[in-house]
Design an enzyme around this catalytic site. Structure first.
Site, PDB file in Angstrom:
ATOM      1  N   ALA A  18       0.828  -1.201   0.000  1.00 11.86           N
ATOM      2  CA  ALA A  18       0.000   0.000   0.000  1.00 11.86           C
ATOM      3  C   ALA A  18       0.865   1.255   0.000  1.00 11.86           C
ATOM      4  O   ALA A  18       2.007   1.252   0.478  1.00 11.86           O
ATOM      5  CB  ALA A  18      -0.925  -0.001   1.220  1.00 11.86           C
ATOM      6  N   ARG A  23       5.411   4.951   1.611  1.00  6.49           N
ATOM      7  CA  ARG A  23       5.781   6.331   1.936  1.00  6.49           C
ATOM      8  C   ARG A  23       6.188   6.509   3.384  1.00  6.49           C
ATOM      9  O   ARG A  23       7.046   7.333   3.698  1.00  6.49           O
ATOM     10  CB  ARG A  23       4.619   7.281   1.634  1.00  6.49           C
ATOM     11  CG  ARG A  23       4.320   7.505   0.177  1.00  6.49           C
ATOM     12  CD  ARG A  23       3.280   8.590  -0.019  1.00  6.49           C
ATOM     13  NE  ARG A  23       2.014   8.290   0.622  1.00  6.49           N
ATOM     14  CZ  ARG A  23       1.561   8.864   1.726  1.00  6.49           C
ATOM     15  NH1 ARG A  23       2.281   9.787   2.343  1.00  6.49           N
ATOM     16  NH2 ARG A  23       0.382   8.535   2.229  1.00  6.49           N
ATOM     17  N   ARG A  24       5.543   5.788   4.282  1.00  6.24           N
ATOM     18  CA  ARG A  24       5.706   6.070   5.697  1.00  6.24           C
ATOM     19  C   ARG A  24       6.415   4.958   6.477  1.00  6.24           C
ATOM     20  O   ARG A  24       7.483   5.148   7.015  1.00  6.24           O
ATOM     21  CB  ARG A  24       4.325   6.343   6.322  1.00  6.24           C
ATOM     22  CG  ARG A  24       3.644   7.598   5.794  1.00  6.24           C
ATOM     23  CD  ARG A  24       4.344   8.842   6.309  1.00  6.24           C
ATOM     24  NE  ARG A  24       3.570  10.032   6.052  1.00  6.24           N
ATOM     25  CZ  ARG A  24       3.937  10.998   5.199  1.00  6.24           C
ATOM     26  NH1 ARG A  24       5.048  10.869   4.527  1.00  6.24           N
ATOM     27  NH2 ARG A  24       3.178  12.064   5.026  1.00  6.24           N
ATOM     28  N   ARG A  43       0.088  -9.751  -3.759  1.00  7.13           N
ATOM     29  CA  ARG A  43      -0.535 -10.710  -4.663  1.00  7.13           C
ATOM     30  C   ARG A  43       0.020 -10.571  -6.073  1.00  7.13           C
ATOM     31  O   ARG A  43      -0.205 -11.418  -6.926  1.00  7.13           O
ATOM     32  CB  ARG A  43      -2.050 -10.493  -4.640  1.00  7.13           C
ATOM     33  CG  ARG A  43      -2.668 -10.863  -3.291  1.00  7.13           C
ATOM     34  CD  ARG A  43      -4.105 -10.429  -3.169  1.00  7.13           C
ATOM     35  NE  ARG A  43      -4.692 -10.914  -1.921  1.00  7.13           N
ATOM     36  CZ  ARG A  43      -5.884 -10.568  -1.470  1.00  7.13           C
ATOM     37  NH1 ARG A  43      -6.623  -9.734  -2.178  1.00  7.13           N
ATOM     38  NH2 ARG A  43      -6.335 -11.051  -0.336  1.00  7.13           N
ATOM     39  N   TYR A  63      -0.007 -13.411   0.598  1.00  5.17           N
ATOM     40  CA  TYR A  63       0.115 -13.055   2.014  1.00  5.17           C
ATOM     41  C   TYR A  63       0.364 -14.268   2.905  1.00  5.17           C
ATOM     42  O   TYR A  63       1.176 -14.222   3.836  1.00  5.17           O
ATOM     43  CB  TYR A  63      -1.138 -12.320   2.487  1.00  5.17           C
ATOM     44  CG  TYR A  63      -1.461 -11.049   1.736  1.00  5.17           C
ATOM     45  CD1 TYR A  63      -0.467 -10.310   1.092  1.00  5.17           C
ATOM     46  CD2 TYR A  63      -2.772 -10.572   1.671  1.00  5.17           C
ATOM     47  CE1 TYR A  63      -0.764  -9.145   0.407  1.00  5.17           C
ATOM     48  CE2 TYR A  63      -3.083  -9.413   0.990  1.00  5.17           C
ATOM     49  CZ  TYR A  63      -2.085  -8.701   0.351  1.00  5.17           C
ATOM     50  OH  TYR A  63      -2.382  -7.548  -0.323  1.00  5.17           O
ATOM     51  N   HIS A  84      -8.842  -6.474   6.908  1.00  7.80           N
ATOM     52  CA  HIS A  84      -8.076  -6.526   8.153  1.00  7.80           C
ATOM     53  C   HIS A  84      -8.426  -7.731   9.012  1.00  7.80           C
ATOM     54  O   HIS A  84      -7.533  -8.436   9.500  1.00  7.80           O
ATOM     55  CB  HIS A  84      -8.290  -5.247   8.962  1.00  7.80           C
ATOM     56  CG  HIS A  84      -7.488  -4.092   8.461  1.00  7.80           C
ATOM     57  ND1 HIS A  84      -7.359  -2.911   9.158  1.00  7.80           N
ATOM     58  CD2 HIS A  84      -6.772  -3.928   7.323  1.00  7.80           C
ATOM     59  CE1 HIS A  84      -6.597  -2.077   8.471  1.00  7.80           C
ATOM     60  NE2 HIS A  84      -6.243  -2.668   7.350  1.00  7.80           N
ATOM     61  N   LYS A 102      -4.781   1.686  10.760  1.00  6.02           N
ATOM     62  CA  LYS A 102      -6.115   2.084  11.174  1.00  6.02           C
ATOM     63  C   LYS A 102      -7.059   2.099   9.986  1.00  6.02           C
ATOM     64  O   LYS A 102      -6.601   2.287   8.853  1.00  6.02           O
ATOM     65  CB  LYS A 102      -6.121   3.443  11.878  1.00  6.02           C
ATOM     66  CG  LYS A 102      -5.352   4.560  11.221  1.00  6.02           C
ATOM     67  CD  LYS A 102      -5.676   5.041   9.851  1.00  6.02           C
ATOM     68  CE  LYS A 102      -7.046   5.462   9.468  1.00  6.02           C
ATOM     69  NZ  LYS A 102      -7.162   5.731   8.006  1.00  6.02           N
ATOM     70  N   ARG A 170     -10.936   3.204  -1.503  1.00 10.45           N
ATOM     71  CA  ARG A 170     -11.718   4.064  -0.610  1.00 10.45           C
ATOM     72  C   ARG A 170     -13.107   4.356  -1.162  1.00 10.45           C
ATOM     73  O   ARG A 170     -13.964   4.879  -0.459  1.00 10.45           O
ATOM     74  CB  ARG A 170     -10.949   5.351  -0.338  1.00 10.45           C
ATOM     75  CG  ARG A 170      -9.668   5.076   0.431  1.00 10.45           C
ATOM     76  CD  ARG A 170      -8.715   6.241   0.445  1.00 10.45           C
ATOM     77  NE  ARG A 170      -7.470   5.836   1.093  1.00 10.45           N
ATOM     78  CZ  ARG A 170      -6.417   5.338   0.450  1.00 10.45           C
ATOM     79  NH1 ARG A 170      -6.474   5.178  -0.866  1.00 10.45           N
ATOM     80  NH2 ARG A 170      -5.331   4.985   1.102  1.00 10.45           N
ATOM     81  N   TYR A 240      -8.385  20.929   1.714  1.00 11.53           N
ATOM     82  CA  TYR A 240      -7.672  20.227   2.781  1.00 11.53           C
ATOM     83  C   TYR A 240      -7.802  20.963   4.113  1.00 11.53           C
ATOM     84  O   TYR A 240      -7.573  22.169   4.212  1.00 11.53           O
ATOM     85  CB  TYR A 240      -6.194  20.081   2.422  1.00 11.53           C
ATOM     86  CG  TYR A 240      -5.424  19.245   3.414  1.00 11.53           C
ATOM     87  CD1 TYR A 240      -5.410  17.865   3.321  1.00 11.53           C
ATOM     88  CD2 TYR A 240      -4.729  19.854   4.456  1.00 11.53           C
ATOM     89  CE1 TYR A 240      -4.710  17.090   4.234  1.00 11.53           C
ATOM     90  CE2 TYR A 240      -4.029  19.094   5.374  1.00 11.53           C
ATOM     91  CZ  TYR A 240      -4.022  17.708   5.261  1.00 11.53           C
ATOM     92  OH  TYR A 240      -3.343  16.949   6.170  1.00 11.53           O
TER      93      TYR A 240
END
Length: 351
Positions: A18, A23-24, A43, A63, A84, A102, A170, A240
């Protein structure tokens, strides 16, 4: 646990490639002195290979194949929320500690199930709300507790981003899409952090994209037993905004970039008291590194069972209560067209 010199090292796997992981989390795991990326799974074998080359780890297709490895102690799970429950269960049953992005689950009952399983197996399970690990919120709490703004009356918070990529999960109900689970959970969790555990949902609205069936905007009103209110707004149809404020009998505290402060900046906590206006520059902090560090420390210290179990379950219940209380309106799908104007990057979870 693995060994690195004389130090124990948490050997981690990643389920999914993801954007938030790339990125994080992955750069922070790779740089952490007590953690190591052993393997990343996708996958799509080509995607796994690209990520593994970038971070110097193994590539795994599928996975479950990653969970079956015996050289992994813990996994980070950034797959869409609708997946999840299944993969956290599988990871725990494979004996892995879990850091799950989250929201932990899309339903309260699923969160209860995962907590029970982690507790029974004695494995660390953490919901990755990274903003909780930034020091600016401790500064705000200290100001409130010191009576800086008097008796607290109202908490307000907004997290909105411009329309996202229409192909994103989303906008898919089956994958746990929607603004409530993506950005709305942040104001909810902040309200819990600053108002305590006795919040109740009093009213809510959700605007549903008629083309996809997911909520793209909403508002929530909550209150504490002594009627301190929380007014929250969120969505995918907004310029934003990422802020919260506390309004008391003698002043007001406000925080911008409340959930997404870049690690290199010193966030400003603004205090207004009658004719006095003060800006407090809080020390720069790295909430992503802090969040990962809390998880790694919990596992390496031998902690067993869920972290912040009560808070995580309350969060899941509040999300469920918002859905139950919400007045719903349909909106046209054209609202999902992405804007071309420049501005802060509109990423889900904004982290």
């Amino acid at each position: 646990m693995g060994e690195h010199g004389c130090e124990r090292v948490l050997r981690m796997g990643v389920l999914g490639c993801a954007d938030i992981a790339l990125r994080r989390l992955l750069p922070v795991i790779a740089a952490h002195e007590s953690a190591r990326i052993v393997a990343v799974a996708s996958r799509d074998s080509a995607k796994a290979a690209l990520v593994s080359d970038r971070f110097g780890c193994s590539a795994v297709t599928g996975y479950q194949r990653l969970l079956d490895r015996d050289d992994i102690d813990a996994v980070y799970i950034p797959v869409p929320p609708g997946l999840h429950h299944e993969w956290v269960v599988r990871a725990l049953e494979a004996g892995k500690h879990v850091l799950a992005e989250k929201p932990l689950c899309t339903a309260y009952e699923e969160a209860v199930d995962l907590m029970r399983l982690a507790r029974r197996l004695g494995l660390v399970l953490a919901e990755n709300f990274m903003f909780l690990h930034h020091s600016q919120h401790a500064t705000v709490r200290s100001l409130v507790e010191d009576g800086t703004i008097g008796e607290l009356q109202v908490f307000s918070s907004s997290f909105g981003v411009p329309p996202l990529d229409p192909a994103s999960f989303r906008y898919r109900p089956d994958l746990g899409g929607g603004a409530l689970l993506d950005v709305g959970v942040y104001p909810l969790r902040a309200a819990q952090l600053l108002l305590g555990p006795e919040l109740e949902v009093r009213a809510a609205t959700l605007r549903i994209d008629e083309a996809t069936g997911v909520d793209v905007a909403g508002s929530v009103l909550l209150s504490t037993p002594d009627c301190v209110s929380a007014q929250l707004d969120f969505g995918f149809q907004h310029s934003y905004r990422c802020s919260y404020a506390l309004w008391g009998s003698r002043g007001r505290i406000s925080v911008d970039r409340a959930f997404t402060p870049p690690e290199q900046i010193k966030p400003l906590v603004r205090v207004q008291q009658q004719d006095r206006y003060t800006e407090l520059a809080v020390a720069a902090d790295h909430q992503v590194r802090n969040a990962l560090g809390a998880f790694v420390d919990a596992v390496l210290s031998g902690a067993g069972g869920p972290l912040a179990e009560d808070e995580t379950l309350l969060q899941a219940r509040l999300v469920s209560d918002v859905r139950g209380a919400a007045k719903v309106a349909l909106v046209k799908g054209h609202s999902r067209q992405r804007p071309t104007a420049s501005g802060p990057r509109a990423t889900a979870a904004g982290q």
